[in-house]
Scaffold this active site. Structure first.
Site, PDB file in Angstrom:
ATOM      1  N   ALA A 117       0.803  -1.225   0.000  1.00  0.00           N
ATOM      2  CA  ALA A 117       0.000   0.000   0.000  1.00  0.00           C
ATOM      3  C   ALA A 117       0.834   1.271   0.000  1.00  0.00           C
ATOM      4  CB  ALA A 117      -0.943   0.003   1.201  1.00  0.00           C
ATOM      5  N   TYR A 166       6.845 -15.513 -13.127  1.00  0.00           N
ATOM      6  CA  TYR A 166       5.794 -14.612 -12.640  1.00  0.00           C
ATOM      7  C   TYR A 166       4.419 -15.267 -12.776  1.00  0.00           C
ATOM      8  CZ  TYR A 166       2.877 -10.449 -12.135  1.00  0.00           C
ATOM      9  OH  TYR A 166       1.926  -9.549 -11.718  1.00  0.00           O
TER      10      TYR A 166
END
Length: 314
Positions: free
Chosen positions: A22, A175
């Site tokens: 965040a 990924y």
């Protein structure tokens, strides 16, 4: 093509939310919206300076927002455990957990503090361990757990024969593996919660494609300059073909706060690359419940072995 769309976030007063990743980008947007809706938002961050700047940005938009920092490096199981101990000691139920942080395609293979391939260890195993540590608080809060995957989870496969990509490293495939495993984990969490009566709702979201920092210059993952891919994404975003950082936060925000939780959310326009958030069909690679159980079991074993190794490598 209009991009003027948003969602309504319900009143979250009295609820505690934890949002990883965040300190910038999509995660910062999600944390800010949750705080604006009245939630107490805990922001576990790796970089204290960036975290403080993120809190200042949230409070500039929402004066008096209840936002606080905690330390977390998802690439270290010891750090994950320390955050778990901190939040357990605080004793407050967690009502919303958004597993948003991630790392994408280091040009060369790197490993976590515990010896795992960096993307698998951070994107999946770090969050898997975090949920395990917070399970009592999640049960107490009858939490909504939203895990942020990627359109890359609709490509490639889990490299079961070499989970840590030690024999041959491919950043894009590694990924994809991390996001497939992470998605299967999120769905298995939902199944185990239902079977065990935990009261936890677990679902998935993906942001589409937007000019976030994942492919930008990140010296900490060995990328000294922006990739050609992120430059192209910025151009396509600016002309409305792809999403924006603001639109990319909406699927996870909807998944985390909708009164009736769906299973998987993403952008709704062609190819699910951009557009208003909506439920969508699960990717084919996420539909095998046996594969999900295997991911859970192997993840438990790997996390346990990583903790026993004490960050000395494997």
């Amino acid at each position: 093509m209009s991009r003027k769309f948003d969602i309504e976030v319900p009143d979250l007063s009295g609820r505690r939310a934890v949002v990883t990743g965040a300190s910038d980008g999509v995660g910062l947007g999600i944390a800010g919206r949750l705080a604006a809706a009245g939630a107490e938002v805990v922001m576990p961050v790796r970089n204290q300076r960036k975290g403080e700047a993120a809190i200042a940005a949230i409070r500039q938009r929402t004066p008096g927002a209840d936002v606080t920092l905690r330390a977390l490096d998802l690439s270290s199981l010891a750090s994950v455990a320390a955050l778990g101990e901190t939040l357990l000691a605080e004793g407050k139920p967690v009502h919303i957990l958004v597993n948003n942080a991630g790392v994408m395609t280091p040009p060369e293979r790197q490993t976590t503090a515990d010896g795992f391939e960096l993307q698998f260890g951070t994107n999946h195993l770090g969050h898997f361990a975090l949920v395990a540590h917070l399970l009592p608080l999640l049960k107490a809060g009858r939490a909504r757990v939203t895990s942020q995957i990627s359109i890359a989870a609709n490509q490639n496969a889990i490299n079961w024969g070499d989970l840590n990509w030690e024999r041959s490293y491919n950043g894009g495939k590694a990924y994809s593996q991390s996001k497939i495993a992470f998605g299967l984990f999120g769905l298995e969490l939902a199944r185990r919660s239902e079977a065990g009566g935990w009261g936890i709702t677990s679902n998935l979201a993906h942001p589409g494609v937007a000019p976030t920092s994942l492919l930008a210059a990140r010296p900490e993952v060995g990328r000294a300059s922006d990739t050609l891919g992120v430059r192209a994404i910025r151009v396509l975003s600016s002309v409305g073909v792809l999403g924006t950082v603001e639109s990319a936060q909406l699927p996870a925000l909807l998944a985390a706060t909708a009164p009736e939780a769906g299973v998987f959310y993403g952008p709704s326009r062609v190819g699910h690359l951009s557009g208003p958030p909506a439920e969508q069909a699960l990717y084919s690679r996420l539909r095998d419940a046996d594969e999900a159980r295997r991911v859970w079991q192997v993840s438990e074993e790997l996390v346990a072995s990583g903790l026993r190794a004490g960050g000395t490598g494997r």
